[in-house]
Scaffold this motif. Sequence first.
Motif, PDB file in Angstrom:
ATOM      1  N   THR A   6       3.005  35.236  25.021  1.00  0.00           N
ATOM      2  CA  THR A   6       2.863  34.387  23.861  1.00  0.00           C
ATOM      3  C   THR A   6       1.460  34.442  23.225  1.00  0.00           C
ATOM      4  O   THR A   6       0.420  34.605  23.735  1.00  0.00           O
ATOM      5  CB  THR A   6       2.754  32.722  24.412  1.00  0.00           C
ATOM      6  N   VAL A   7       1.482  34.514  21.731  1.00  0.00           N
ATOM      7  CA  VAL A   7       0.093  34.812  21.215  1.00  0.00           C
ATOM      8  C   VAL A   7       0.044  33.463  19.892  1.00  0.00           C
ATOM      9  O   VAL A   7       0.842  33.181  19.336  1.00  0.00           O
ATOM     10  CB  VAL A   7       0.176  36.090  20.322  1.00  0.00           C
ATOM     11  N   GLY A   8      -1.202  33.128  20.359  1.00  0.00           N
ATOM     12  CA  GLY A   8      -1.606  32.053  19.100  1.00  0.00           C
ATOM     13  C   GLY A   8      -1.827  32.671  17.595  1.00  0.00           C
ATOM     14  O   GLY A   8      -2.583  33.457  17.603  1.00  0.00           O
ATOM     15  N   VAL A   9      -1.197  32.138  16.768  1.00  0.00           N
ATOM     16  CA  VAL A   9      -1.179  32.577  15.346  1.00  0.00           C
ATOM     17  C   VAL A   9      -1.891  31.357  14.472  1.00  0.00           C
ATOM     18  O   VAL A   9      -1.252  30.031  14.484  1.00  0.00           O
ATOM     19  CB  VAL A   9       0.029  32.993  14.713  1.00  0.00           C
ATOM     20  N   ASP A  10      -2.864  31.736  13.440  1.00  0.00           N
ATOM     21  CA  ASP A  10      -3.446  30.772  12.778  1.00  0.00           C
ATOM     22  C   ASP A  10      -3.900  31.231  11.481  1.00  0.00           C
ATOM     23  O   ASP A  10      -4.518  30.616  10.665  1.00  0.00           O
ATOM     24  CB  ASP A  10      -4.545  29.746  13.381  1.00  0.00           C
ATOM     25  N   GLY A  11      -3.762  32.656  11.336  1.00  0.00           N
ATOM     26  CA  GLY A  11      -3.913  33.306  10.027  1.00  0.00           C
ATOM     27  C   GLY A  11      -5.669  33.824   9.866  1.00  0.00           C
ATOM     28  O   GLY A  11      -5.770  34.493   8.957  1.00  0.00           O
ATOM     29  N   THR A  12      -5.995  33.544  10.965  1.00  0.00           N
ATOM     30  CA  THR A  12      -7.544  34.113  10.974  1.00  0.00           C
ATOM     31  C   THR A  12      -7.475  35.757  11.307  1.00  0.00           C
ATOM     32  O   THR A  12      -6.774  36.179  11.919  1.00  0.00           O
ATOM     33  CB  THR A  12      -8.334  33.380  11.941  1.00  0.00           C
ATOM     34  N   LEU A  93      -0.444  25.356  23.030  1.00  0.00           N
ATOM     35  CA  LEU A  93      -0.815  26.617  23.846  1.00  0.00           C
ATOM     36  C   LEU A  93      -0.802  26.573  25.268  1.00  0.00           C
ATOM     37  O   LEU A  93      -0.207  27.463  25.886  1.00  0.00           O
ATOM     38  CB  LEU A  93      -2.049  27.085  23.589  1.00  0.00           C
ATOM     39  N   GLU A  94      -1.217  25.345  25.806  1.00  0.00           N
ATOM     40  CA  GLU A  94      -1.183  25.200  27.539  1.00  0.00           C
ATOM     41  C   GLU A  94       0.320  25.165  27.793  1.00  0.00           C
ATOM     42  O   GLU A  94       0.591  25.331  28.765  1.00  0.00           O
ATOM     43  CB  GLU A  94      -1.937  24.003  27.546  1.00  0.00           C
ATOM     44  N   GLU A  95       1.109  24.198  27.119  1.00  0.00           N
ATOM     45  CA  GLU A  95       2.677  24.257  27.324  1.00  0.00           C
ATOM     46  C   GLU A  95       3.371  25.645  27.448  1.00  0.00           C
ATOM     47  O   GLU A  95       4.038  25.839  28.143  1.00  0.00           O
ATOM     48  CB  GLU A  95       3.208  23.352  26.315  1.00  0.00           C
ATOM     49  N   ALA A  96       2.929  26.265  26.039  1.00  0.00           N
ATOM     50  CA  ALA A  96       3.376  27.573  26.169  1.00  0.00           C
ATOM     51  C   ALA A  96       3.220  28.639  27.206  1.00  0.00           C
ATOM     52  O   ALA A  96       4.043  29.492  27.612  1.00  0.00           O
ATOM     53  CB  ALA A  96       3.319  28.138  24.824  1.00  0.00           C
ATOM     54  N   ALA A  97       1.805  28.466  27.372  1.00  0.00           N
ATOM     55  CA  ALA A  97       1.289  29.328  28.627  1.00  0.00           C
ATOM     56  C   ALA A  97       2.269  29.308  29.999  1.00  0.00           C
ATOM     57  O   ALA A  97       2.479  30.205  30.746  1.00  0.00           O
ATOM     58  CB  ALA A  97      -0.240  29.105  28.931  1.00  0.00           C
TER      59      ALA A  97
END
Length: 289
Positions: A6-12, A93-97
């Motif tokens: 899982t990777v967090g995506v926010d456009g930065t 993110l914690e739940e996805a991890a």
Amino acid sequence: MQDVITVGVDGTPEATAAVLWAADEAELRGARLRLLHAWALLAPEAEPGQAGQDDRNYWPHRIIGEARDAVRDRHPGLPVDEALVGKDPQIALEEAAELSSLLVLGSRELGAMARYVMGEIGLKVMAHTHTPTVLVRAGLGSARGAPDAPVTAGLSLHEPCAALLAFAFESAARRNVPLRVVHGRHLPSYAYNRGGGVEPIVAKETAATARAELRDALRPWQEKFPEVSVDARVELEGAARALLRDAEDAALLVVGRRHKLHFPAPRIGHVVHAAVHHAPCPVAIVPHE
């Protein structure tokens, strides 16, 4: 069950670097890649056929779509899942991890804003999860580096190290690169004479003892991964300083973090903190009990 990264995506730019690194890792592992964008104000999904900027989730869709396209350009056949989650990013993110084999997040350069962002999201998520987490700064995800760049791991011989060594050896084996294991050890107080110098005999004995302990710790893993070339280093100085210096040419730096849920405020330790903010490569933080 197939591995999921899982990777967090926010456009930065930092998140884009994390997406590209995570895609490379998923390809190496034969894993699925999950792109996750979380926003507490996410609106209910639009009716079928509604598109464009009339969609109240236009920007979340655009952010995750651009991440998907970047992955497709780099790894056309990689299985990719997309998740838009209407929750606080840290909670999502914690739940996805907990449902993933690896969590990958973008990390900003050191500075006032970096400390705020990492403290609010990245460091908090990493400090609460059982899942190994990789932090990637902008520019490090797209730069593949030298093909033989080693995986470097910092090893404390006074903490459980099985999870860290498993992650480090597996990472080096997947990449077909050497593994550099660094152990930093301070000299005992009696090693220093009255003039402030170091007694050579004490330094030599301290180093010899540390090398023997390091060999013993690595032996079962070298037997399990005979294809991995290991460069074991004992440095008679602080672990953080030694690790950062020996990771200058690394493809990945692996460090451990004690994970104890009964702490009122989980701490990451000074070595992990130094690695996250100063390492010249992506940093993998592996929790252990």
